[in-house]
Design an enzyme around this catalytic site. Structure first.
Site, PDB file in Angstrom:
ATOM      1  N   LYS A 203       1.425  44.418  29.473  1.00 22.45           N
ATOM      2  CA  LYS A 203       2.941  43.854  29.630  1.00 22.45           C
ATOM      3  C   LYS A 203       3.256  44.067  30.775  1.00 22.45           C
ATOM      4  CE  LYS A 203       3.027  42.312  25.301  1.00 22.45           C
ATOM      5  NZ  LYS A 203       3.385  43.051  24.100  1.00 22.45           N
TER       6      LYS A 203
HETATM    7  C1  LIG Z   1       3.207  42.759  22.637  1.00 18.03           C
HETATM    8  C2  LIG Z   1       4.179  42.058  21.695  1.00 18.03           C
HETATM    9  C3  LIG Z   1       4.809  43.026  20.541  1.00 18.03           C
HETATM   10  C4  LIG Z   1       4.298  44.497  20.229  1.00 18.03           C
HETATM   11  O1  LIG Z   1       4.616  45.048  21.337  1.00 18.03           O
HETATM   12  P1  LIG Z   1       3.946  46.798  21.308  1.00 18.03           P
HETATM   13  O2  LIG Z   1       4.605  47.513  22.162  1.00 18.03           O
HETATM   14  O3  LIG Z   1       2.327  46.597  21.255  1.00 18.03           O
HETATM   15  O4  LIG Z   1       4.295  47.233  19.758  1.00 18.03           O
HETATM   16  C5  LIG Z   1       5.783  42.456  19.893  1.00 18.03           C
HETATM   17  N1  LIG Z   1       6.212  41.012  20.398  1.00 18.03           N
HETATM   18  C6  LIG Z   1       5.536  40.472  21.226  1.00 18.03           C
HETATM   19  C7  LIG Z   1       5.860  39.064  21.251  1.00 18.03           C
HETATM   20  C8  LIG Z   1       4.842  41.008  21.857  1.00 18.03           C
HETATM   21  O5  LIG Z   1       4.001  40.070  22.811  1.00 18.03           O
END
Ligand SMILES: *Cc1c(COP(=O)(O)O)cnc(C)c1O
Length: 405
Positions: A203
Site C-alpha cells: 500500500k
Molecule cells: C489491501 C486491501 C484490503 C485489506 O487490507 P489488509 O491491511 O491487508 O487487511 C482491504 N480492501 C482493499 C480494497 C484492499 O486493497
C-alpha cells in the site's frame, strides 16, 4: 515477416521488476530496533503516538490502530451491530476482505457493480437496497476517491451507516477534504461514518501488516477500541505500565486486532514520507499517461476533475478487439520481458465461494466482469527509477506491436 521491422524490440533488463515494493528507510529500521531493545514489542507508547499522528494528518478525533485493514473493517461492522439478517452493500471490484468480514459477522454482502473507474456504481447500489440493508462500504479504488456526494446522499435517503474501505486512499482528498477526515461529516449529516486504511506491504505507506480506523463518533470509537482487544475495558494495554493496574473487565466477547509497537514504529516514519510518496506516484502516473495515450490499443485510468487520484495502483486497460491475445497472455509477455504485474481485482462475485453461496452469475455485475477481462496493474511505486518506467512503456509497446490485430 515484412511487418517485423515495425515492431520495436523486446526490452532487455537484468533484473525482474516486481509490480510493487515498499520503500523502507534507515529511520524505520532504527525505530523497529529501538522497540526490540526497549521490550515494548506489542501495543504500547508508539501505537499511541502513531494514532495521534494519524489524527493530526487526517484531521479526525479518533484513530484506532489495528492489525490490518481487514480487522479494522471487521471491528467497524461489529461496532455497528451488524449480524445475521443484515445486508451490507459492497462493490464487487475490491479485495475479498471487504466482503469476507460481512460474512464473518453472519450478515450478507450484497455485491454491486462499478463504474469504468472501478468505483461503486450508485445506480447498482440503489437497486440493491432492501429493508435489511444497514451499511454501504464504498472502496476508493486504486487510490481515486469515490463520488462521496452521491454515496452519502444515498446513505441519508435510506438511513445507512457508511464504512469507507480506504485501503488505497491514505493521503487522498475528496473536494479538498482528506479521506477519513471529520470535515467530511457534513456529507454524512449525523449518520454513523467510519473510515479504514491499510498499511499492508504494497500500500502507499506500510507497517508490514497493519491498519487504522478513523471516526469522529465517540461511542463507536470506544466500542471499536474495546472490541479490538478482547473486549477488555478501556486502555487495557496500560496494565503493564506503572500507571496501570492488574484489574480489567471483559465487557464484550471481543477480538484480537491490536497493532504492535513494532508496526507503529514503521508507521510513524512512513507517515512523514507519505506526501512525498504520493507526489512521486502522481508524477510517474503522468509519465505513463502521456506515453500510453499514444497507443490506441490501451487506455489509461479514467480521472475526474473534482477528485484526486493518488495511484496506489496504475490500472491499464487493453482494447481486446484490437489485439490478438488476451489479458492473461499479455501478462505472460510482460513477464518474459521481466516486468511484474498484478490484477486488481478478480471481482468478488466471480470467486467460487460468493458465486456458489450467494448465486451470482458473471453478468450480475457486468461492467466489473468486462473490466476484469481487460485490465492489469503495472508497476508504480516510489522506489522505481526513470529507467524502470521507460522499460515498462517499451515492453508494452513491443507486445502491442507484435499482437496488433
Ligand atoms: C489491501 C486491501 C484490503 C485489506 O487490507 P489488509 O491491511 O491487508 O487487511 C482491504 N480492501 C482493499 C480494497 C484492499 O486493497
Amino acid at each position: 515477416m515484412i511487418q517485423s521491422a515495425q515492431i520495436p524490440p523486446a526490452i532487455e533488463r537484468e533484473n525482474f521488476l516486481p509490480y510493487a515494493l515498499p520503500m523502507i528507510g534507515e529511520e524505520e529500521i532504527e525505530e523497529v530496533v529501538d522497540s526490540l531493545r526497549s521490550g515494548w514489542i506489542t501495543t504500547g507508547p508508539k501505537v499511541k503516538r502513531f494514532e495521534g499522528a494519524i489524527c493530526d494528518y487526517v484531521g479526525t478525533k479518533h484513530a484506532i490502530a489495528v492489525s490490518a485493514c481487514t480487522t479494522g473493517l471487521h471491528m467497524a461492522l461489529a461496532a455497528l451491530d451488524i449480524g445475521p439478517g443484515d445486508e451490507v452493500i459492497v462493490p464487487t471490484m475490491t479485495f475479498c476482505a471487504t466482503a469476507n468480514v460481512v460474512v464473518h459477522l453472519g450478515a450478507t454482502p450484497i455485491l454491486v457493480d462499478v463504474y469504468d473507474d472501478g468505483n461503486i456504481d450508485i445506480q447498482s447500489a440503489k437497486a440493491s437496497i432492501s429493508s435489511k440493508t444497514k451499511v454501504i462500504m464504498p472502496v476508493h479504488y486504486a487510490g481515486q476517491a469515490c463520488n462521496l456526494e452521491e454515496i452519502y446522499q444515498l446513505a441519508r435517503d435510506h438511513n445507512l451507516a457508511v464504512v469507507e474501505d480506504a485501503a488505497h486512499a491514505i493521503g487522498n482528498h475528496y473536494r479538498g477534504h482528506k479521506i477519513g477526515s471529520d470535515s467530511l461529516d457534513e456529507l454524512a449529516k449525523g449518520l454513523p461514518r467510519i473510515t479504514v486504511f491499510s498499511f499492508y506491504a504494497t500500500k502507499n505507506m506500510t507497517t508490514g501488516e497493519g491498519g487504522m480506523i478513523t471516526t469522529d463518533n465517540d461511542e463507536l470509537a470506544s466500542r471499536m477500541r474495546i472490541l479490538s482487544l478482547h473486549g477488555m475495558s478501556r486502555d487495557a494495554w496500560k496494565r503493564y505500565t506503572s500507571a496501570g493496574s492488574w484489574y480489567y473487565e471483559v465487557v464484550e466477547a471481543g477480538y484480537k486486532s491490536n497493532m504492535t509497537d513494532i508496526q507503529a514504529g514503521l508507521g510513524l516514519h512512513q507517515l512523514k514520507r507519505l506526501d512525498g510518496f504520493v507526489e512521486t506516484r502522481q508524477k510517474y502516473a503522468a509519465f505513463y499517461d502521456a506515453e500510453f495515450a499514444k497507443i490506441p490499443e490501451v487506455s489509461t485510468p479514467p480521472v475526474h476533475q473534482d477528485r484526486d487520484h493518488i495511484y496506489h495502483l496504475y490500472v491499464l486497460r487493453l482494447d481486446l478487439e484490437k489485439l490478438t491475445i488476451d489479458r492473461g497472455q499479455f501478462i505472460e509477455e510482460l513477464k518474459e520481458q521481466k516486468i511484474g504485474t498484478s490484477v486488481h481485482f478478480i471481482p468478488v462475485h466471480i470467486h467460487p465461494y460468493y458465486r456458489d453461496n450467494l448465486g451470482y452469475s458473471r453478468d450480475a455485475c457486468a461492467n466489473a466482469a468486462s473490466i476484469y477481462d481487460s485490465m492489469l496493474s503495472l508497476p508504480l511505486y516510489p522506489k522505481m527509477e526513470q529507467q524502470d518506467l521507460i522499460d515498462v512503456v517499451n515492453a508494452v509497446k513491443h507486445i502491442v506491436a507484435k499482437y496488433r490485430r
